[in-house]
Write an enzyme that holds these catalytic residues in place. Structure first.
Site, PDB file in Angstrom:
ATOM      1  N   SER A   1       0.829  -1.196   0.000  1.00  0.00           N
ATOM      2  CA  SER A   1       0.000   0.000   0.000  1.00  0.00           C
ATOM      3  C   SER A   1       0.877   1.265   0.000  1.00  0.00           C
ATOM      4  CB  SER A   1      -0.950  -0.062   1.194  1.00  0.00           C
ATOM      5  OG  SER A   1      -2.127   0.625   0.886  1.00  0.00           O
TER       6      SER A   1
ATOM      7  N   TRP B   1     -10.043   0.244  -5.012  1.00  0.00           N
ATOM      8  CA  TRP B   1      -9.484   1.572  -4.675  1.00  0.00           C
ATOM      9  C   TRP B   1      -8.091   1.719  -5.320  1.00  0.00           C
ATOM     10  CZ3 TRP B   1     -11.390   5.954  -3.342  1.00  0.00           C
ATOM     11  CH2 TRP B   1     -10.699   6.897  -2.577  1.00  0.00           C
TER      12      TRP B   1
ATOM     13  N   HIS C   1      -7.390  -6.012   0.075  1.00  0.00           N
ATOM     14  CA  HIS C   1      -6.195  -5.184   0.243  1.00  0.00           C
ATOM     15  C   HIS C   1      -5.424  -5.688   1.477  1.00  0.00           C
ATOM     16  CE1 HIS C   1      -4.120  -1.317  -0.173  1.00  0.00           C
ATOM     17  NE2 HIS C   1      -4.211  -1.177   1.128  1.00  0.00           N
TER      18      HIS C   1
ATOM     19  N   LYS D   1       4.168   2.032  -2.529  1.00  0.00           N
ATOM     20  CA  LYS D   1       4.566   3.231  -3.283  1.00  0.00           C
ATOM     21  C   LYS D   1       6.019   3.543  -2.905  1.00  0.00           C
ATOM     22  CE  LYS D   1       0.033   5.270  -1.964  1.00  0.00           C
ATOM     23  NZ  LYS D   1      -1.055   4.655  -2.649  1.00  0.00           N
TER      24      LYS D   1
END
Ligand code: GCU
Length: 347
Positions: free
Chosen positions: A183, A274, A326, A187
Site C-alpha cells: 500500500s 481503490w 487489500h 509506493k
C-alpha cells in the site's frame, strides 16, 4: 487490446532514467533527503533462538550524519543461524513488530531469506507534522518548499540506510536484495528502488494510486482523493494535479521504468478496486519498453485485462492478481519468492 487501452490514456512518452526521475521528484515525491556523510549503528540481540532456533533477531539503531545534523532510527534483522550467504528482504512495514500480520518471518526464513524490516513511523510520523523524526531534522520549523521531500521520500531514504548496513554484512547476498512494502509502503518501495541501484528486486503490493497504478483514467482513488487524505506523502507541487491529471508531465510508468533493467514485481488484489488492478497491470505494460531497451524481456502477459489467478513471472516485470482484499498476504510473499527464485541467476 491492452495496447489500445493504453493508447487511449495518452501517456507521456518514456524518457531517460534521469529525466523521468527528475520529473517525479519535482512534481510528485519531492527531492530525496541528502545521502549521509557518515552512517554508524549499534546492535542489540533481541531473541537468540528466534524461529525455533533457525534465526536470531537483532535490533539495530542506525545513525546518519549529514549537514552537521544527525538522525537515528531502529530496524530489525532476522538472520538465519546456519552459515551461508542469504538473499534478503528490506521490508518497509506499517509496524515494527517481527513477525507481523504483513510479514510471516519464520516462513520467509524457511524459504532461505534473511529479513530486515522497520516500522515506518519510527522514521517520521504519518501525518502533516514536518517537525517529527527525520522531517524535523531536515526542515527548519517544519517548513518545506514546493519540491522538498514528502513523507514517502523520507521512508524511502530510511530503506536506503538499512541497505547501507546490509552492504557491510557478509551473510547477506548483495546480488539478491529485495525491497518490499504494501500500500503506501508499496509506493515507497518503488521509489526506494528507483533511487538506489543497490536493490536488485522490488515488490510493490496493492500500492495503487501514486504507486503502481497508471493515474490517468484510473478507477478508485484519484490524485484529488489522495491529496485530501495525505498530501504530506508527496511534495507540495503534486497538488496542482488535483482534477488536472491529464496535464501531469509523467505517469506512474515513469517510476517503474526508472528501475529498469532491475526486477519489479507488482501484486494486485481482486477486491482492491481503490488501488485498481487494471491500472496496476497497465503500468507494467507501459513501463516494459524501458526494460526491452536493455535487451530484457520486460512485461510478458496475455493481451487481455487481468483475471483473478493470473501470474505473469516470465519477464523482468512480474505481476499477479490474487483473490481477496487489500492485504500483504502469505500468498503475495510466496509469489514474490517464486519470481525471485526464477530470476536471481540472471543478475
Ligand atoms: C489509503 C490510501 C491509499 C494507500 C492506503 C494504505 O487507502 O488511499 O493510497 O495505499 O491508504 O497505505 O493503506
Amino acid at each position: 487490446m491492452l495496447n489500445q487501452l493504453l493508447a487511449s490514456k495518452k501517456l507521456p512518452p518514456l524518457g531517460t532514467k534521469e529525466e523521468m526521475l527528475d520529473i517525479l521528484f519535482k512534481e510528485e515525491y519531492g527531492y530525496m533527503p541528502p545521502k549521509p556523510e557518515k552512517v554508524t549503528w549499534t546492535e542489540t540481540t533481541v531473541i537468540r533462538n528466534f524461529c525455533a532456533g533457525k534465526a536470531t533477531l537483532t535490533k539495530v539503531d542506525i545513525t546518519s550524519e549529514f549537514n552537521g545534523k544527525s538522525f537515528t532510527f531502529p530496524f530489525y534483522v532476522t538472520m538465519p543461524t546456519k552459515d551461508g550467504v542469504y538473499p534478503f528482504f528490506i521490508h518497509i512495514n506499517f509496524r515494527a513488530d517481527v513477525p507481523d500480520r504483513y510479514m510471516p518471518t519464520e516462513e520467509l526464513v524457511d524459504n532461505g531469506f534473511a529479513v530486515l524490516s522497520f516500522g515506518y513511523k519510527d522514521v517520521t510520523s504519518d501525518n502533516g507534522d514536518f517537525t517529527d523524526g527525520l522531517a524535523g531534522v531536515l526542515y527548519e520549523n517544519g517548513q518545506r518548499n514546493s519540491t522538498d521531500a514528502g513523507k514517502l521520500a523520507m521512508w524511502a531514504w530510511a530503506a536506503h540506510r538499512v541497505m547501507d548496513y546490509a552492504c557491510t554484512i557478509d551473510k547477506l547476498d548483495k546480488k539478491c536484495s529485495v525491497v518490499c512494502g504494501h500500500s503506501r509502503q508499496g509506493k515507497t518501495a518503488l521509489l526506494t528502488a528507483a533511487t538506489d541501484e543497490r536493490f536488485c528486486f522490488v515488490h510493490s503490493n496493492n500500492s495503487g494510486c501514486s504507486g503502481s497504478a497508471i493515474t490517468r483514467g484510473k478507477d478508485g482513488e484519484t490524485v484529488k482523493d489522495i491529496c485530501k487524505l495525505a498530501s504530506f506523502w508527496f511534495c507540495e507541487n503534486y497538488q496542482q494535479y488535483i482534477d488536472n491529471e491529464e496535464n501531469m508531465p509523467f505517469d506512474q510508468h515513469y517510476l517503474v521504468a526508472s528501475i529498469a533493467p532491475r526486477f519489479v514485481h507488482i501484486g494486485s488484489a481482486e477486491t482492491d478496486i481503490w488501488a485498481d488492478p487494471v491500472s496496476e497491470m497497465l503500468t507494467c505494460v507501459a513501463a516494459s519498453p524501458a526494460f526491452e531497451k536493455h535487451n530484457k524481456k520486460g512485461f510478458v502477459c496475455e493481451n487481455r485485462l487481468p483475471q483473478v489467478g493470473d501470474v505473469y513471472h516470465e519477464g523482468s516485470i512480474g505481476y499477479h492478481l490474487r483473490k481477496g482484499t487489500h492485504y500483504f498476504s502469505r500468498e503475495d510473499w510466496l509469489l514474490l519468492i517464486d519470481f525471485i527464485n526464477r530470476h536471481k541467476n540472471e543478475i
